[in-house]
Design a protein around this motif. Structure first.
Motif, PDB file in Angstrom:
ATOM      1  N   ASP A 190       0.823  -1.210   0.000  1.00 28.05           N
ATOM      2  CA  ASP A 190       0.000   0.000   0.000  1.00 28.05           C
ATOM      3  C   ASP A 190       0.857   1.259   0.000  1.00 28.05           C
ATOM      4  O   ASP A 190       0.484   2.274  -0.596  1.00 28.05           O
ATOM      5  CB  ASP A 190      -0.910   0.011   1.225  1.00 28.05           C
ATOM      6  N   ALA A 191       1.984   1.220   0.706  1.00 30.97           N
ATOM      7  CA  ALA A 191       2.893   2.362   0.774  1.00 30.97           C
ATOM      8  C   ALA A 191       4.271   1.849   1.163  1.00 30.97           C
ATOM      9  O   ALA A 191       4.395   0.772   1.738  1.00 30.97           O
ATOM     10  CB  ALA A 191       2.394   3.397   1.786  1.00 30.97           C
ATOM     11  N   ARG A 192       5.292   2.637   0.842  1.00 31.96           N
ATOM     12  CA  ARG A 192       6.671   2.238   1.147  1.00 31.96           C
ATOM     13  C   ARG A 192       7.247   3.127   2.239  1.00 31.96           C
ATOM     14  O   ARG A 192       7.033   4.342   2.212  1.00 31.96           O
ATOM     15  CB  ARG A 192       7.520   2.324  -0.124  1.00 31.96           C
ATOM     16  N   PRO A 193       7.969   2.553   3.194  1.00 32.89           N
ATOM     17  CA  PRO A 193       8.507   3.365   4.283  1.00 32.89           C
ATOM     18  C   PRO A 193       9.710   4.197   3.853  1.00 32.89           C
ATOM     19  O   PRO A 193      10.387   3.888   2.872  1.00 32.89           O
ATOM     20  CB  PRO A 193       8.909   2.326   5.328  1.00 32.89           C
ATOM     21  N   CYS A 199       9.950   0.418  11.853  1.00 27.41           N
ATOM     22  CA  CYS A 199       8.769  -0.340  11.448  1.00 27.41           C
ATOM     23  C   CYS A 199       8.610  -1.588  12.322  1.00 27.41           C
ATOM     24  O   CYS A 199       9.559  -2.036  12.965  1.00 27.41           O
ATOM     25  CB  CYS A 199       8.889  -0.762   9.986  1.00 27.41           C
ATOM     26  N   TYR A 220       3.989  -2.630   9.422  1.00 27.39           N
ATOM     27  CA  TYR A 220       3.443  -1.380   9.944  1.00 27.39           C
ATOM     28  C   TYR A 220       4.519  -0.301  10.005  1.00 27.39           C
ATOM     29  O   TYR A 220       5.689  -0.595  10.300  1.00 27.39           O
ATOM     30  CB  TYR A 220       2.906  -1.587  11.366  1.00 27.39           C
ATOM     31  N   ASP A 221       4.115   0.951   9.771  1.00 29.22           N
ATOM     32  CA  ASP A 221       5.067   2.051   9.903  1.00 29.22           C
ATOM     33  C   ASP A 221       5.097   2.551  11.340  1.00 29.22           C
ATOM     34  O   ASP A 221       4.435   1.995  12.230  1.00 29.22           O
ATOM     35  CB  ASP A 221       4.759   3.172   8.904  1.00 29.22           C
ATOM     36  N   ARG A 225       0.411   2.459  10.891  1.00 26.16           N
ATOM     37  CA  ARG A 225      -0.331   2.339   9.637  1.00 26.16           C
ATOM     38  C   ARG A 225       0.174   1.141   8.852  1.00 26.16           C
ATOM     39  O   ARG A 225       1.382   0.896   8.768  1.00 26.16           O
ATOM     40  CB  ARG A 225      -0.138   3.619   8.821  1.00 26.16           C
ATOM     41  N   LEU A 227       1.516  -0.789   5.918  1.00 18.52           N
ATOM     42  CA  LEU A 227       2.219  -0.474   4.684  1.00 18.52           C
ATOM     43  C   LEU A 227       2.074  -1.583   3.649  1.00 18.52           C
ATOM     44  O   LEU A 227       1.963  -1.312   2.451  1.00 18.52           O
ATOM     45  CB  LEU A 227       3.706  -0.257   4.967  1.00 18.52           C
TER      46      LEU A 227
END
Length: 243
Positions: A190-193, A199, A220-221, A225, A227
């Motif tokens: 969904d998203a990259r840290p 994390c 999770y970040d 959230r 990720l």
């Protein structure tokens, strides 16, 4: 349109001593799909991915294949409905609790593949994850992506997230008594840290059937959230055949 490229998997990305890490390899193939839409990539490993060997990667919107020079399929990817990852959202723990769980990481003393890129204590170039059991079928560990992983935008490349989402699921299995390798991995990023972001990675045992074991992982970040998520099928093996 189908794209084609030739790549080599460096030895630092190994899983067992003589083949590549399953999550990293799955990420190379899964992230090459050019149009998944509302679907997510599911990668099936057909053989131990060879190291330091020219491999051909062909990809389109509907499929991707990693092949050896004699056209043997190493891994293949296809889009599947995103709902297959509904079980992969694992309830998190706080960062400090995940850090404490690392003390129970069994791979520090009895790892079937100690050079593993994701979790091997002997791989100085690896992610060095230490997923420890929480006692309820879950594992937890921390991960702070190193600067060496930075993509051109300062974020962690998606293929590295596939690698990070691999072994925290595997260590929810009794890998000492039931050594296993990755057979299939389905992942949604969904998203990259950011590089350097603290994390938490959670793993969970989902079930077994014969030689197969099913697990899930969630990344999770620092704000809690989600990720990325993954689901895996592991195959029990004799580690002597791989090391």
């Amino acid at each position: 349109m189908t794209t084609h490229e030739v790549l080599r998997i460096e030895r630092r990305f190994r899983g067992p001593d003589r083949s590549a890490n399953g999550g990293y390899t799955a990420g190379l193939v899964g992230t090459s799909l050019t149009g998944t839409g509302d679907s997510v990539p599911q990668v099936t490993l057909r053989m131990p991915p060879p190291l330091e060997t020219d491999l051909g990667l062909s990809a389109s919107a509907h499929s991707a294949f990693l092949r050896t020079s004699d056209d043997t399929v190493v891994a293949e990817a296809e889009p599947v409905p995103a709902g297959v990852l509904d079980e992969a959202a694992i309830d998190p723990v706080q960062y400090d609790e995940a850090r404490a769980a690392e003390a129970s990481y069994r791979g520090l003393t009895n790892h079937p593949f100690p050079g593993c890129y994701a979790c091997g204590p002997d791989n100085e170039h690896g992610l060095r994850l230490r997923p420890g059991l929480l006692g309820d079928g879950r594992t937890a560990c921390t991960w702070t992506p190193a600067p060496t992983l930075a993509d051109s935008d300062g974020l962690v490349p998606a293929v590295q997230l596939w690698a990070a989402l691999d072994c925290p699921g595997g260590w929810s299995i009794d890998l000492e008594g039931r050594p296993s390798v990755l057979g299939q991995m389905t992942t949604c990023v969904d998203a990259r840290p950011q590089i350097g972001e603290p994390c938490v990675i959670m793993g969970r045992h989902l079930g077994e059937s014969g030689r197969k074991t099913f697990t899930a992982t969630t990344l999770y970040d620092s704000d809690g959230r989600i990720l990325a998520r993954a689901r895996h099928t592991w195959i029990a093996v004799d580690p002597a055949l791989f090391n």
